[in-house]
Design a protein around this motif. Structure first.
Motif, mmCIF file in Angstrom:
data_model
loop_
_atom_site.group_PDB
_atom_site.id
_atom_site.type_symbol
_atom_site.label_atom_id
_atom_site.label_comp_id
_atom_site.label_asym_id
_atom_site.label_seq_id
_atom_site.Cartn_x
_atom_site.Cartn_y
_atom_site.Cartn_z
ATOM 1 N N ASN A 285 0.827 -1.217 0.000
ATOM 2 C CA ASN A 285 0.000 0.000 0.000
ATOM 3 C C ASN A 285 0.868 1.277 0.000
ATOM 4 N N PRO A 329 -0.659 4.438 5.983
ATOM 5 C CA PRO A 329 -0.800 2.975 6.065
ATOM 6 C C PRO A 329 0.483 2.323 6.588
ATOM 7 N N ASP A 331 1.106 -1.306 6.265
ATOM 8 C CA ASP A 331 0.595 -2.570 5.733
ATOM 9 C C ASP A 331 1.753 -3.446 5.286
ATOM 10 N N THR A 345 -2.859 -9.633 3.958
ATOM 11 C CA THR A 345 -2.078 -8.441 4.266
ATOM 12 C C THR A 345 -2.418 -7.975 5.669
ATOM 13 N N THR A 347 -2.889 -5.138 7.917
ATOM 14 C CA THR A 347 -3.146 -3.716 7.686
ATOM 15 C C THR A 347 -3.162 -2.964 9.007
ATOM 16 N N ASN A 425 -7.905 0.711 2.107
ATOM 17 C CA ASN A 425 -7.411 -0.320 3.020
ATOM 18 C C ASN A 425 -7.298 -1.695 2.382
ATOM 19 N N SER A 426 -8.251 -2.067 1.553
ATOM 20 C CA SER A 426 -8.211 -3.419 0.988
ATOM 21 C C SER A 426 -9.062 -3.498 -0.269
#
Length: 812
Positions: A285, A329, A331, A345, A347, A425-426
């Protein structure tokens, strides 16, 4: 004397003036004129031959020649050293005797005795025969024979019809089958299975789920001993996978600060993580960023086997560049460098205090409203010259805290900075394998987070194959807008997201035409949008069009996301290695027909082929057809008549069943295969032929068909048709007669015998004399008029000691 293989009894003469010749004459010993041993079955032998009870001829006082013949008194056998013994029955072949020399007759008997030898083990033995006539004269003969132990059984094991090695996906359950030949009584499994197994000719059972390389081994035991072990090895495709356990990191750090943080990962794949194999923790990220001072964290211990967790601890460095500060982030995901990114992942996010410079406008700084703040020291110094003409140096504080410390009381106030942008985020996809058929639907889920102090999310974007390993390959652009009833011009599949009140709208974006890079590759079917706390999640339900599998890579496809706030603060493109693959139809090629030798079997063969799949999906099933019509209008052989859910697994070989194909007929073969996503290949016709090189028959022009033999080949298999030898255990220097028992479907034309001692014969039923004791392997190749022949190697001959030489001595 020895005449034509028969012992002739000598005649003894005597003179007796009293006329009672038998008492006063010289008696001749009885003779066992011929005897042999043959094996009737695995536990019985037959002793047989002729017996001469002996005669006496007398010169009597009257001048006449009188003769006298003795009847059989007894015939007895014993096998030396074994305790086996008993009488032998005989049949009389002549009647009485005569008193005239010209009418002289002998008492002749033939005998055959069946002897149970089931109590004897393998080895060399001698039968002792003892005969006596009615005058109690006796004679003996010794006949050697050998009991050869039966051969051990044999066993062959297969996995899904293949003798291995076979490679399957983790968790795959296949079929173990084993064939047993010989007189087996029990079988024992080891390796990947255990316990006793049935010893029938054909057996099978399920292997159960296989998650690691496994070897299945079996051997079988019978009267002849234990078979060699046979094994089949099943390998498992290596699978990298990881589960995020959690992140331990400070919630807030200063810009440029060094801090310690830990990320815990569990190996839930099938491979072990080692540094030598380039397993590391990598930044996400965006991927491979060095935002926190590094893009990789090495293993702290190794190996990390399946099911084991490991903690990655590192002294990270906070970004030293932010002018606004904010939440960034944090991550991380697992990577095998040079191979792939994999697993979940981890996060997280860390707030970095913004790095600002407070510039004093006078030497007596009192934090008044004329104080100015700058993003860099150079700007601060430059502005000092404006506020204090002639001043070449000033006082700049690196942090707000440093500035505030000069104020009394401490002072904080909003300097009109930009609000922090949202984060992506995802992004996930509902299946790791996608079928680009324009019909099957998949959910792509994008989740973004409102940063603390930031504005609400207004837009979310998704581009497929934009960054990462597939950089520049635009194959799908989806946009979401929070404005109700929104949508842009030049879009396709504009869909209202549910719930409509807060869901907004989603669209497949084009480049102003109806065939742009969005709609050309994707179809938007529906969408939904929801808010939970500071998080907004949009689910795009899409279908992938066939063009998606044409222009770009088929494996490790990326998805990148972008988020904008209501104030148009943007997250920047963030790449997610979703690693979804495209499932396109596999390809079958090199369809090959290998004929058998036809020894003891009818027309048949093995069909094999090559399999390839652009998406690296393994073969799951196959369908094989054989027909005498090149159009396959009515296949004689069809391994999967239903045409669906066809089994066979990864095996790329199929044996044509016996008893289906006819002789002297041209046949064609073709194959279709399925991958594990359920997509079939097209039919692939036979192009390679390994026919048996005997004409007429075999491979036809172009190798697209083959002709079966015009008739069944000669069959000389044991036990029904293998050659006979008489006697079965001939002694040295004794002529043994060999008899061919080949079963011919066509007229025979030639024979070639090999007696195992470098001697041969081309007669159908030859006679051969061995010069040395031993066990010899006898083979015979029997050929018919069409040139078909098979070689039998099933007959063993045990040659024993030579028969003693009898020397005749006339009475004096």
């Amino acid at each position: 004397m020895f005449l034509n293989g028969i012992y002739e009894a000598p005649i003894a003469y005597a003179i007796d003036s009293g006329g009672n010749c038998p008492e006063g004459g010289i008696d001749n010993l009885p003779e066992i004129t011929f005897a042999a041993v043959d094996f009737v079955g695995p536990q019985t032998i037959s002793v047989y031959g002729d017996y001469d009870a002996g005669t006496v001829e007398c010169m009597c006082g009257s001048g006449f020649y009188d003769s006298y013949a003795f009847e059989l008194g007894s015939l007895y056998y014993d096998i030396l050293g074994t305790g086996l013994a008993g009488p032998v029955s005989a049949t009389n072949n002549t009647n009485g005797y005569a008193n005239q020399c010209s009418d002289l007759q002998e008492w002749n008997y033939s005998f055959q005795e069946y002897i149970d030898i089931s109590g004897l083990g393998p080895g060399d033995y001698t039968i002792h025969l003892s005969a006596a006539n009615s005058n109690d004269d006796s004679s003996d003969q010794f006949i050697p024979f050998t009991i050869i132990p039966p051969p051990p059984p044999s066993v062959n094991i297969f996995f899904d019809g293949s003798d291995g090695p076979v490679t399957v996906n983790p968790g795959y359950s296949g079929n173990l089958s084993w064939t047993v030949s010989g007189n087996a009584t029990s079988c024992t499994a080891s390796g990947g299975w255990s316990g006793g197994k049935t010893a029938n000719p054909n057996n099978s059972e399920s292997s159960g789920p296989i998650n690691s390389p496994t070897t299945f081994t079996i051997d079988c035991t019978g009267p002849g001993g234990t078979s060699p072990q046979d094994s089949v090895t099943v390998n498992v495709f290596s699978v990298n996978s990881a589960q995020c356990i959690g992140i331990s990191a400070p919630a807030e750090v200063n810009a440029g600060q060094t801090f310690s943080a830990s990320i815990t990962m569990m190996n839930n794949g099938t491979t072990s993580w080692t540094s030598g194999a380039d397993y590391r923790l990598g930044s996400q990220n965006s991927r491979d960023n060095t935002r926190w001072g590094t893009s990789r964290v090495s293993l702290s211990s190794e190996p990390i086997g399946p099911g084991v967790s490991t903690i990655f601890t590192y002294n990270f460095i906070a970004p030293d560049f932010p002018t606004l500060g904010g939440v960034y982030p944090f991550d991380w995901a697992m990577v095998q460098d040079g191979v792939e990114w994999f697993g979940e992942t981890c996060t997280g996010s860390i707030r970095v205090k913004q790095k600002m410079y407070a510039c004093r406008t006078d030497l007596n700084y009192t934090c008044n409203q004329t104080s100015s703040y700058y993003a860099d020291r150079a700007s601060c110094e430059a502005n000092l010259a404006i506020y204090l003409p002639g001043q070449t140096t000033g006082f700049c504080y690196q942090t707000l805290a440093g500035c505030e410390a000069e104020c009394n009381p401490p002072l904080r106030h909003d300097f009109g900075m930009y609000l922090p942008p949202p984060t992506v985020n995802s992004i996930t996809i509902s299946s790791p394998t996608v079928i680009p058929d324009g019909v099957t639907t998949y959910n792509i889920t994008e989740t973004s987070m409102i940063s603390t102090g930031g504005a609400n999310i207004r837009h979310q974007y998704i581009i497929i194959n934009y960054q990462g390993t597939n950089s520049g390959a635009y194959r799908g652009f989806i946009a979401w807008d929070s404005t109700d009833g929104g949508g842009w011009s030049g879009t396709k599949d504009n869909q209202a997201c549910s719930p409509l009140g807060s869901g907004g709208w989603a669209s497949i974006q084009n480049t102003g035409s109806s065939t742009g890079y969005g709609h050309d590759y994707l179809e938007l079917v529906s969408c939904s949008s929801s808010i939970s706390g500071n998080s907004r999640t949009v689910v795009y339900t899409v279908a992938f069009n066939p063009n998606f599998g044409v222009d770009g890579p088929l494996t490790n496809n990326d998805i990148s996301g972008y988020a904008y706030s209501a104030g148009w603060e943007g997250s920047g493109w963030v790449n997610f290695e979703t690693n979804f693959n495209l499932s396109v139809p596999p390809t079958v090629s090199n369809v090959t027909l290998a004929e058998p030798t036809y020894c003891g079997g009818g027309p048949g063969g093995d069909v094999s082929w090559s399999y390839s799949d652009p998406g690296s999906n393994p073969q799951r099933g196959r369908r094989v057809q054989v027909d005498n019509d090149s159009n396959f209008s009515s296949p004689l052989v069809d391994s999967c008549p239903s045409g669906s859910n066809c089994g066979g697994g990864a095996s790329r070989n199929y044996t044509i069943p016996q008893g289906v194909l006819a002789f002297n007929t041209i046949y064609y073969a073709r194959v279709m295969a399925w991958n594990n996503a359920g997509l079939p290949s097209t039919w692939a016709n036979m192009t390679i032929c390994n026919g048996y090189p005997v004409s007429p028959g075999g491979c036809q022009a172009g190798n697209t068909s083959w002709r079966t033999p015009v008739n069944a080949w000669p069959d000389n298999r044991a036990p029904n048709y293998h050659p006979n030898v008489f006697p079965s255990a001939p002694p040295v220097s004794f002529p043994a007669t060999f008899t061919d028992r080949t079963n011919f479907s066509a007229a025979p034309s030639a024979w070639l015998w090999n007696f195992g001692d470098a001697q041969t014969s081309t007669l159908q039923n030859p006679t051969h004399t061995y010069t040395l004791e031993g066990i010899y392997q006898v083979t015979v190749r029997s050929t018919d008029v069409n040139g078909y022949s098979c070689t039998s190697s099933q007959r063993q001959v045990s040659v024993g000691k030579a028969i003693p030489i009898w020397k005749e001595i006339r009475p004096k």
